[in-house]
Every structure is written in structure tokens, then in C-alpha cells.
Scaffold this active site. Structure first.
Site, mmCIF file in Angstrom:
data_model
loop_
_atom_site.group_PDB
_atom_site.id
_atom_site.type_symbol
_atom_site.label_atom_id
_atom_site.label_comp_id
_atom_site.label_asym_id
_atom_site.label_seq_id
_atom_site.Cartn_x
_atom_site.Cartn_y
_atom_site.Cartn_z
ATOM 1 N N SER A 178 9.143 -0.745 10.265
ATOM 2 C CA SER A 178 7.895 -0.118 9.836
ATOM 3 C C SER A 178 8.170 0.871 8.724
ATOM 4 O O SER A 178 9.066 1.702 8.822
ATOM 5 C CB SER A 178 7.233 0.618 11.007
ATOM 6 O OG SER A 178 6.179 1.440 10.572
ATOM 7 N N LYS A 179 7.374 0.787 7.655
ATOM 8 C CA LYS A 179 7.555 1.723 6.547
ATOM 9 C C LYS A 179 7.176 3.130 6.950
ATOM 10 O O LYS A 179 7.703 4.110 6.426
ATOM 11 C CB LYS A 179 6.730 1.277 5.334
ATOM 12 C CG LYS A 179 5.222 1.248 5.564
ATOM 13 C CD LYS A 179 4.521 0.680 4.353
ATOM 14 C CE LYS A 179 3.018 0.530 4.593
ATOM 15 N NZ LYS A 179 2.343 -0.088 3.461
ATOM 16 N N ARG A 180 6.244 3.236 7.921
ATOM 17 C CA ARG A 180 5.813 4.575 8.308
ATOM 18 C C ARG A 180 6.794 5.248 9.259
ATOM 19 O O ARG A 180 6.761 6.446 9.454
ATOM 20 C CB ARG A 180 4.403 4.515 8.920
ATOM 21 C CG ARG A 180 3.329 4.365 7.855
ATOM 22 C CD ARG A 180 1.938 4.363 8.444
ATOM 23 N NE ARG A 180 1.564 3.093 9.034
ATOM 24 C CZ ARG A 180 1.110 2.053 8.341
ATOM 25 N NH1 ARG A 180 0.994 2.135 7.033
ATOM 26 N NH2 ARG A 180 0.774 0.937 8.943
ATOM 27 N N SER A 229 0.861 -1.190 0.000
ATOM 28 C CA SER A 229 0.000 0.000 0.000
ATOM 29 C C SER A 229 0.894 1.234 0.000
ATOM 30 O O SER A 229 1.947 1.233 0.651
ATOM 31 C CB SER A 229 -0.914 0.001 1.229
ATOM 32 O OG SER A 229 -0.144 0.040 2.410
#
Length: 591
Positions: free
Chosen positions: A301-303, A50
Site C-alpha cells: 500500500s502506498k499509504r 493518484s
């Protein structure tokens, strides 16, 4: 670590934590390995990120494992973008995803930008399909509309959180007659569609964890006198699907046969299997691999930007290094070396995954980086040319920085092609220790610029000499006729045309070292080392690098003689410093 397919059936802040490694050949982490044979027919796999963050090591590994499974079986690898979470979508994340994946060498057979027979491959363009299938579930009784307000759900969640329980739903709307549900929906009342989860989860065989979903794991929970159920939302009030519905519908329509994903999705897999059963579809085979964790055992975590792939690229880490590095976590092989190209990985891949999460070992990245740099230098092909160009660009930017030139007063003595050629020569001799362009410039800057005398200190040299050497201060006296004081004469006697002869230089250096070492009362291994240290400090300002005769050839005759002159002058000008420290270093400065 990998064998032939059927027989084995099996990253400026980011990079600062990656340090040099001694060569360990296996990455640890997780529990025992579980091996499953590769499918006998071509596998269709997918990577479905996403655009709510950027590609990081964990998501790259998921993409790689799916890619390898497809290519190892002669199948297809599909890229699908799950962009239905509009609130958290980052505007440039999708385009950057394409660039980052391609930078590592991964290409997809079908996807948003290349098309394919089962498109569109972006979920926001498939909403009508999801609504249609949600309607099917309503009609067959496998789903129901939920009209509960956010306020009610928040309160329910709050009460359960106080008890340390997960958020579940009390099925307030599950028993609504269909005509009432239709009427409220037609009147415009907001609703979501929930899956009616069966009392017992479907069992399935995971390719990593084996049998999952035993009958004693009931989904129904009794709490506060209310029946609580894990009835996940399939379609949100804005008409967009959640991951549960969209990924099942898409995997079915795109003919996905195998799904390799992180173990954090294992808890959702029973819901997905319930959906497959409700639709009457055959589910794909699932392989859940452990998470990648940092040193504190927190998942990437990508965020949070953990080990962002773009960060590796910007720091100058090779794409082959990154891809090779991430492949070694959660999967094992039987090769004698960890250095594996993408082709090697495809040829050797099987489903020998590791149970449990894996802590990433940063030093392994730089170990592989050095191995690839040495390989490029040996091959002298396009990869080596790209490496030279990258280092050249970084050094040029350093030289163009006015702060660098003004504050440090370094003087660049190479330009254009001369600089590029020098970089290539130095790399050929130092590639086995190469990490990044920045480190290369820091370690071997003496090949490219002159550091002014005011930046140097005779004390730097003296601190490196073992204490107790007789006549050390005499050795450094500007009037001392010892061979050390005759360095310029000895090396100046080599004509310019013979300076490229490394054996000639090596012989002269040995002559100087041997002759000077005998000025000590008792020549030892340490006295030889001290004399060599003097020469290296004169030529390289104490920097590390290739053998001294190679370094002197690369620098050239004029530059070496210039630096020997400068050091002689420096020591002469600072004779008082030597006098003050003579007791400390065990020598006597002769008049």
C-alpha cells in the site's frame, strides 16, 4: 527470461529485510501463465496514479508493464494524474512521482509536465468535461441524481455490514421523475450522480483471465425485503468525478487502447464497460495482473509506505536493479538470465502474465544488485563512476560524523582523490558482492580507516583457530623465531617499487604460509587455513574481502607493515591472555 518481441509475446527500514540470495533464476507465485499476442498496431497505454501516496513497488510495476507494452509495439506511454481526491492528496506526492519514475528510467510521451495533444493530463483540470459527460448520462437515462443524506446511507451500510454484506444502494432516488430531480437540483439540494447499472454485467475478454462476466453474476441483490444495487457514484456532491467516470472519460478522449492494471480493479471493470456502452464508445483491451503481496500475503500500500521507491534510492539500490526486480513479478520470460536492462525488457516483452497474486521475495533484489554492480565494474563506464561517487559521498559523511570519530576512535587515513581512487579499486575487486554503500563501508572499512588497538582483542583471533593445533601458543609467543614472528622482516624485504606486483606479494604470502604451517606436528589443510587466518586478521582485522595479496597491494606497503607491527605488539602485550587460554586451544606457551 525474455525473447524477441513477436516470438515471445510476453527495495531505513525498508531495505533491512532484503538479504543476500543464492542465484535463483525464476520468481514464483500465482497460477498458470496466460499468453496473448502483442497487438499488431501501436498501443497507447497510460499510468494513472493518484497523489494520495508515494510510488511503491506495486504501482511501479503497473507503470512498467504499460510502458513496455507501448514501447514494444511502437506506441505511446501516457502519464495521467488522478488528483480528484483532495482530502487525501499529499502536497509533494505529484512532484515526487515525476522524480521517482524518472529515477527508474521511465519517461512518458505525454503527461502533465510534458504536454501532449489530448491534455490537460491532470484530472482536476478536466472537471468541466466530466460534468458534461455526467449530464449526457442523465439525459439518456443511464444515470440518475441521488439526494439521499449521508445519515441514511451510513445507516444502510451499517445494517448490511452487520450481516456481512457489501455496501450497496437501495435506489431510493432512482425512480424520481426527471422534472422533480431537476427542480430539487436547481433549488440547491446536494446530490450525487449514480450509474444505473444494468441487471446483467457486460461480458469481456481479459488478456490475462480470459472470459469474464458470465450472465449468472447478477448485480441485483435481495436483502431485508429491499432491492439492493451496485449503482456506483460517478459525480460527487462537490462536482468532482469518482474514478469510475473520470478514468473512462479520460481513456476514451486520450485514445487509450490497452489498460494494464491490478486485479483488484476487475470487480469495477463491468461498471466501466457499462459506461462505455452507455456512451457508445469502444472500450480498450484490459489486462488485470495479480497483486504484489508481502510475506503475510497482504498487498502493498502506498499509504502505508510499503517498499517506497524513494527508500531504495536513499539506500543506494541502483534504479536498474529496482526496475529489473519488479518486472520479474507477474510476468515470465525465456532468457537464461534474470539480469535485464530496460532495453532488454522492451525487446523481449509480450503479454505472458501470471494469474493470481505474487509474494515478493526480498532476496532477489540483492541478487540483482550484485549482478549490476559487477557489470558496472567490468564496463568501467558512467554507471561505475556514479557508483564510486555515491560510495564516496556516503563514506565522506561517515568520516564527518563527530560521533563516529569520537566514540569509536577510528582514524581516516585517506582524503579527497586518494579516497575516491581507493574506493574504485576496491569496488573493482568486490563488486560481485556489492549491496549498498552502507554495507560496503561496513564490510571493507579496513581499506579506509585504522581501528585502534584498544578496539581489538586477541581472543577474536584465537576463537577462529581450530582447537588441538600443536605449538599454536608457541607460534604466538613474542620470542618465537618461527616464520610467523618474522612477518615484518619477510614483507619489509619487498622494496616499495615492487609492492604493486601482486605475484611478488602472492609468493611471499605462500612462503610464510608454507613455512609456518610446517611448524605444526602434522601440516594439514586446516593448519594452512589457520596461518592464512592470522595474516588476514593482521592485515584486515579479520574482515572479508579480495585475496590477501590483492588486499595488501591495495592497502600499500607502509599500511601493511604498520598493521603487522601493531598485531605483534598486541599479542605481546596480551601474553597473559594466551597463557590463561593455552589449555583451551591445545598449545603450550614456551618460556
Amino acid at each position: 527470461m525474455f525473447l524477441k518481441r513477436k516470438l515471445q509475446v510476453q527495495c531505513q527500514g525498508v531495505l533491512q529485510q532484503f538479504r543476500t540470495l543464492s542465484s535463483s533464476s525464476t520468481l514464483s507465485g500465482g497460477e498458470r501463465r496466460v499468453s496473448q499476442p502483442l497487438p499488431s498496431t501501436p498501443a497507447r497505454t497510460r499510468f494513472a496514479p493518484s497523489p494520495t501516496g508515494y510510488l511503491h513497488l506495486g504501482s511501479l510495476r503497473t507503470a512498467l508493464f504499460n510502458y513496455l507494452l507501448a514501447k514494444a509495439t511502437g506506441g505511446q506511454f501516457i502519464l495521467r494524474v488522478e488528483d480528484t481526491d483532495k482530502k487525501r492528496t499529499i502536497p509533494d506526492a505529484q512532484e515526487r512521482l515525476y522524480k521517482d519514475l524518472r529515477w527508474t528510467g521511465l519517461e512518458w510521451d505525454e503527461g502533465p509536465d510534458v504536454g501532449g495533444p489530448y491534455g490537460p493530463y491532470t484530472q482536476s483540470e478536466r472537471t468541466a468535461l466530466y460534468k458534461e459527460h455526467a449530464g449526457t448520462l442523465l439525459n439518456t437515462g443511464h444515470a440518475y441524481r441521488c439526494f439521499c443524506s449521508s445519515k441514511k446511507l451510513i445507516e444502510l451500510s451499517r445494517r448490511r455490514a452487520m450481516l456481512g454484506l457489501s455496501s450497496n444502494y437501495d435506489r431510493t432516488c432512482e425512480g424520481l421523475p426527471s422534472d422533480q430531480s431537476d427542480l430539487r437540483s436547481s433549488a440547491g439540494e446536494p446530490f450525487v450522480i449514480r450509474l444505473r447499472v444494468p441487471a446483467e454485467p457486460p461480458e469481456y475478454v481479459d488478456l490475462v483471465y480470459g472470459s469474464v462476466g458470465k450472465p449468472n453474476h447478477k448485480k441485483k441483490v435481495q436483502d431485508l425485503g429491499e432491492g439492493l444495487y451496485q449503482d456506483p457514484i460517478l459525480l460527487k456532491s462537490d462536482g468532482l468525478p469518482t474514478y469510475h467516470l473520470a478514468n473512462v472519460v479520460d481513456d476514451h478522449h486520450m485514445r487509450i487502447t490497452h489498460v494494464v492494471r491490478a486485479a483488484e480493479w476487475m470487480s469495477s471493470t463491468p461498471h466501466h464497460l457499462s459506461l462505455y456502452r452507455a456512451f457508445g464508445w469502444e472500450p480498450p483491451a484490459f489486462a488485470h495482473v495479480g497483486l504484489l503481496q508481502d510475506s503475510s500475503h497482504q498487498k502493498f500500500s502506498k499509504r502505508k509506505g510499503d517498499l517506497n521507491i524513494r527508500g531504495f534510492e536513499e539506500q543506494g539500490v541502483f534504479p536498474e536493479t529496482v526496475l529489473n526486480y519488479v518486472a520479474l513479478y507477474g510476468w515470465s520470460h525465456t532468457k537464461t538470465s534474470d539480469v535485464l536492462s530496460l532495453t532488454d525488457l522492451v525487446d523481449s516483452f509480450d503479454l505472458k502474465f501470471t494469474k493470481g497474486n505474487t509474494v515478493v521475495e526480498p532476496h532477489k533484489l540483492m541478487y540483482l544488485q550484485k549482478k549490476y554492480a559487477a557489470k558496472y565494474a567490468t564496463e568501467s563506464g558512467p554507471s561505475f563512476e556514479n557508483l564510486v561517487d555515491r560510495v564516496f559521498g556516503d563514506i565522506q559523511r561517515e568520516f564527518e560524523d563527530p560521533t563516529w570519530n569520537t566514540d569509536k576512535c577510528y582514524v581516516n587515513h585517506l582524503n579527497g582523490d586518494n579516497l575516491k581512487n581507493r574506493i574504485a579499486e576496491v569496488l573493482r575487486h568486490t563488486a560481485k558482492n556489492y549491496t549498498t554503500p552502507k554495507d560496503f563501508f561496513h564490510n571493507y572499512g579496513y581499506f579506509f580507516y585504522d581501528e585502534p588497538l584498544r578496539n581489538l582483542d586477541a581472543e577474536d583471533f584465537l576463537k577462529g583457530i581450530p582447537a588441538g593445533f600443536a605449538n599454536l601458543s608457541s607460534l604466538l609467543h613474542p620470542c618465537n623465531p618461527s616464520p610467523m614472528r618474522s612477518l615484518n622482516r619477510i614483507f619489509r624485504s619487498i622494496p616499495a617499487e615492487r609492492w604493486t606486483d601482486e605475484e611478488e606479494l602472492k609468493g611471499r604470502i605462500n612462503y610464510v604460509v608454507d613455512g609456518t604451517s610446517w611448524q605444526y606436528e602434522t601440516p594439514t589443510k586446516e593448519t594452512y587455513k589457520a596461518t592464512q587466518l592470522y595474516l588476514r586478521w593482521a592485515i584486515t582485522r579479520g574482515g572479508s574481502g579480495p585475496s590477501l595479496h590483492i588486499t595488501m597491494r591495495l592497502l600499500g606497503r607502509d599500511k601493511c607493515l604498520q598493521r603487522l607491527d601493531e598485531l605483534e605488539k598486541l599479542l605481546s602485550d596480551r601474553r597473559e591472555t594466551l597463557l590463561e587460554n593455552q589449555d583451551r586451544y591445545g598449545g603450550v606457551v614456551e618460556p
